[in-house]
Design a protein around this motif. Sequence first.
Motif, PDB file in Angstrom:
ATOM      1  N   GLU A  88      -3.859   6.555  23.066  1.00 40.57           N
ATOM      2  CA  GLU A  88      -4.112   5.525  22.055  1.00 40.57           C
ATOM      3  C   GLU A  88      -4.104   6.064  20.625  1.00 40.57           C
ATOM      4  N   ASP A  89      -4.003   7.372  20.463  1.00 45.74           N
ATOM      5  CA  ASP A  89      -3.837   7.958  19.124  1.00 45.74           C
ATOM      6  C   ASP A  89      -2.387   7.915  18.670  1.00 45.74           C
ATOM      7  N   THR A  90      -1.489   7.527  19.570  1.00 44.04           N
ATOM      8  CA  THR A  90      -0.070   7.435  19.223  1.00 44.04           C
ATOM      9  C   THR A  90       0.128   6.434  18.097  1.00 44.04           C
ATOM     10  N   ALA A  91       0.768   6.882  17.019  1.00 40.23           N
ATOM     11  CA  ALA A  91       0.972   6.022  15.856  1.00 40.23           C
ATOM     12  C   ALA A  91       1.755   6.798  14.806  1.00 40.23           C
ATOM     13  N   VAL A  92       2.220   6.069  13.800  1.00 38.84           N
ATOM     14  CA  VAL A  92       2.682   6.706  12.567  1.00 38.84           C
ATOM     15  C   VAL A  92       1.462   6.912  11.687  1.00 38.84           C
ATOM     16  N   TYR A  93       1.265   8.135  11.253  1.00 35.36           N
ATOM     17  CA  TYR A  93       0.120   8.467  10.406  1.00 35.36           C
ATOM     18  C   TYR A  93       0.595   8.568   8.950  1.00 35.36           C
ATOM     19  N   TYR A  94      -0.105   7.861   8.085  1.00 38.05           N
ATOM     20  CA  TYR A  94       0.251   7.811   6.670  1.00 38.05           C
ATOM     21  C   TYR A  94      -0.814   8.519   5.838  1.00 38.05           C
ATOM     22  N   CYS A  95      -0.361   9.361   4.947  1.00 35.69           N
ATOM     23  CA  CYS A  95      -1.244  10.019   3.998  1.00 35.69           C
ATOM     24  C   CYS A  95      -1.412   9.123   2.769  1.00 35.69           C
ATOM     25  N   SER A  96      -2.592   9.141   2.197  1.00 37.25           N
ATOM     26  CA  SER A  96      -2.849   8.343   0.999  1.00 37.25           C
ATOM     27  C   SER A  96      -3.602   9.175  -0.026  1.00 37.25           C
ATOM     28  N   LEU A  97      -3.420   8.776  -1.280  1.00 37.66           N
ATOM     29  CA  LEU A  97      -4.207   9.342  -2.373  1.00 37.66           C
ATOM     30  C   LEU A  97      -4.641   8.189  -3.262  1.00 37.66           C
ATOM     31  N   ASN A  98      -5.943   8.079  -3.457  1.00 42.87           N
ATOM     32  CA  ASN A  98      -6.517   6.985  -4.227  1.00 42.87           C
ATOM     33  C   ASN A  98      -7.202   7.563  -5.465  1.00 42.87           C
ATOM     34  N   SER A  99      -6.745   7.137  -6.635  1.00 43.73           N
ATOM     35  CA  SER A  99      -7.397   7.582  -7.859  1.00 43.73           C
ATOM     36  C   SER A  99      -8.732   6.860  -8.023  1.00 43.73           C
ATOM     37  N   VAL A 100      -9.795   7.628  -8.181  1.00 46.54           N
ATOM     38  CA  VAL A 100     -11.124   7.040  -8.330  1.00 46.54           C
ATOM     39  C   VAL A 100     -11.222   6.247  -9.630  1.00 46.54           C
ATOM     40  N   VAL A 101     -10.552   6.716 -10.691  1.00 50.62           N
ATOM     41  CA  VAL A 101     -10.677   6.074 -12.004  1.00 50.62           C
ATOM     42  C   VAL A 101      -9.771   4.840 -12.097  1.00 50.62           C
ATOM     43  N   SER A 102      -8.491   4.994 -11.812  1.00 54.26           N
ATOM     44  CA  SER A 102      -7.550   3.891 -11.981  1.00 54.26           C
ATOM     45  C   SER A 102      -7.455   2.994 -10.760  1.00 54.26           C
ATOM     46  N   ARG A 103      -7.977   3.463  -9.616  1.00 55.00           N
ATOM     47  CA  ARG A 103      -7.896   2.742  -8.327  1.00 55.00           C
ATOM     48  C   ARG A 103      -6.457   2.633  -7.818  1.00 55.00           C
ATOM     49  N   ARG A 104      -5.539   3.338  -8.452  1.00 54.54           N
ATOM     50  CA  ARG A 104      -4.158   3.283  -7.973  1.00 54.54           C
ATOM     51  C   ARG A 104      -4.066   4.029  -6.644  1.00 54.54           C
ATOM     52  N   LEU A 105      -3.299   3.457  -5.729  1.00 56.34           N
ATOM     53  CA  LEU A 105      -3.168   4.002  -4.374  1.00 56.34           C
ATOM     54  C   LEU A 105      -1.732   4.416  -4.129  1.00 56.34           C
ATOM     55  N   TYR A 106      -1.562   5.625  -3.666  1.00 53.57           N
ATOM     56  CA  TYR A 106      -0.246   6.163  -3.344  1.00 53.57           C
ATOM     57  C   TYR A 106      -0.151   6.421  -1.844  1.00 53.57           C
ATOM     58  N   TRP A 107       1.074   6.276  -1.315  1.00 54.98           N
ATOM     59  CA  TRP A 107       1.308   6.486   0.119  1.00 54.98           C
ATOM     60  C   TRP A 107       2.411   7.497   0.349  1.00 54.98           C
ATOM     61  N   GLY A 108       2.275   8.233   1.450  1.00 55.81           N
ATOM     62  CA  GLY A 108       3.367   9.047   1.936  1.00 55.81           C
ATOM     63  C   GLY A 108       4.282   8.211   2.811  1.00 55.81           C
ATOM     64  N   GLN A 109       5.321   8.854   3.331  1.00 57.96           N
ATOM     65  CA  GLN A 109       6.326   8.113   4.106  1.00 57.96           C
ATOM     66  C   GLN A 109       5.933   7.962   5.568  1.00 57.96           C
ATOM     67  N   GLY A 110       4.924   8.699   6.001  1.00 60.39           N
ATOM     68  CA  GLY A 110       4.451   8.609   7.377  1.00 60.39           C
ATOM     69  C   GLY A 110       5.046   9.685   8.268  1.00 60.39           C
ATOM     70  N   THR A 111       4.267  10.071   9.272  1.00 61.00           N
ATOM     71  CA  THR A 111       4.735  11.035  10.262  1.00 61.00           C
ATOM     72  C   THR A 111       4.307  10.550  11.650  1.00 61.00           C
ATOM     73  N   GLN A 112       5.231  10.608  12.599  1.00 65.23           N
ATOM     74  CA  GLN A 112       4.986  10.062  13.935  1.00 65.23           C
ATOM     75  C   GLN A 112       4.203  11.049  14.786  1.00 65.23           C
ATOM     76  N   VAL A 113       3.158  10.543  15.418  1.00 65.46           N
ATOM     77  CA  VAL A 113       2.399  11.299  16.412  1.00 65.46           C
ATOM     78  C   VAL A 113       2.496  10.545  17.727  1.00 65.46           C
ATOM     79  N   THR A 114       2.970  11.223  18.756  1.00 67.38           N
ATOM     80  CA  THR A 114       3.103  10.611  20.080  1.00 67.38           C
ATOM     81  C   THR A 114       2.327  11.439  21.084  1.00 67.38           C
ATOM     82  N   VAL A 115       1.388  10.792  21.772  1.00 63.77           N
ATOM     83  CA  VAL A 115       0.576  11.460  22.785  1.00 63.77           C
ATOM     84  C   VAL A 115       0.979  10.891  24.139  1.00 63.77           C
ATOM     85  N   SER A 116       1.645  11.711  24.930  1.00 64.19           N
ATOM     86  CA  SER A 116       2.182  11.230  26.196  1.00 64.19           C
ATOM     87  C   SER A 116       2.425  12.398  27.128  1.00 64.19           C
ATOM     88  N   SER A 117       2.256  12.123  28.422  1.00 60.52           N
ATOM     89  CA  SER A 117       2.556  13.153  29.414  1.00 60.52           C
ATOM     90  C   SER A 117       3.990  12.998  29.910  1.00 60.52           C
TER      91      SER A 117
END
Length: 117
Positions: A88-117
Amino acid sequence: QVQLVESGGGLVQPGGSLRLSCAASGSIPELNIMGWYRPGPGKQRELVASITSGGGTHYADSVKGRFTISRDNAKSTVYLQMNSLKPEDTAVYYCSLNSVVSRRLYWGQGTQVTVSS
């Protein structure tokens, strides 16, 4: 502008481990919160873990005790150590950076994590 580049995703068996990295570049605000998100049941991105520029952390209940977020401010990089991975941890994981002062939010492009046997 801030750019975020993730790495470290992949395929892992249940019970295994992965470490995600996210490197920030550009005009990085001094006071910021970096985090990792993944889509939830409704496909909205949900917070997995976050860390402030001062080192304060927060985790979703579903990952407490299994995931650890950390950061290297000198390298402008945040990490997510994921242990005891479940399918259930399988997903695209996105990195974020949130400026505390401006509240502007930035995103990365995502990286796939697949947990499977």
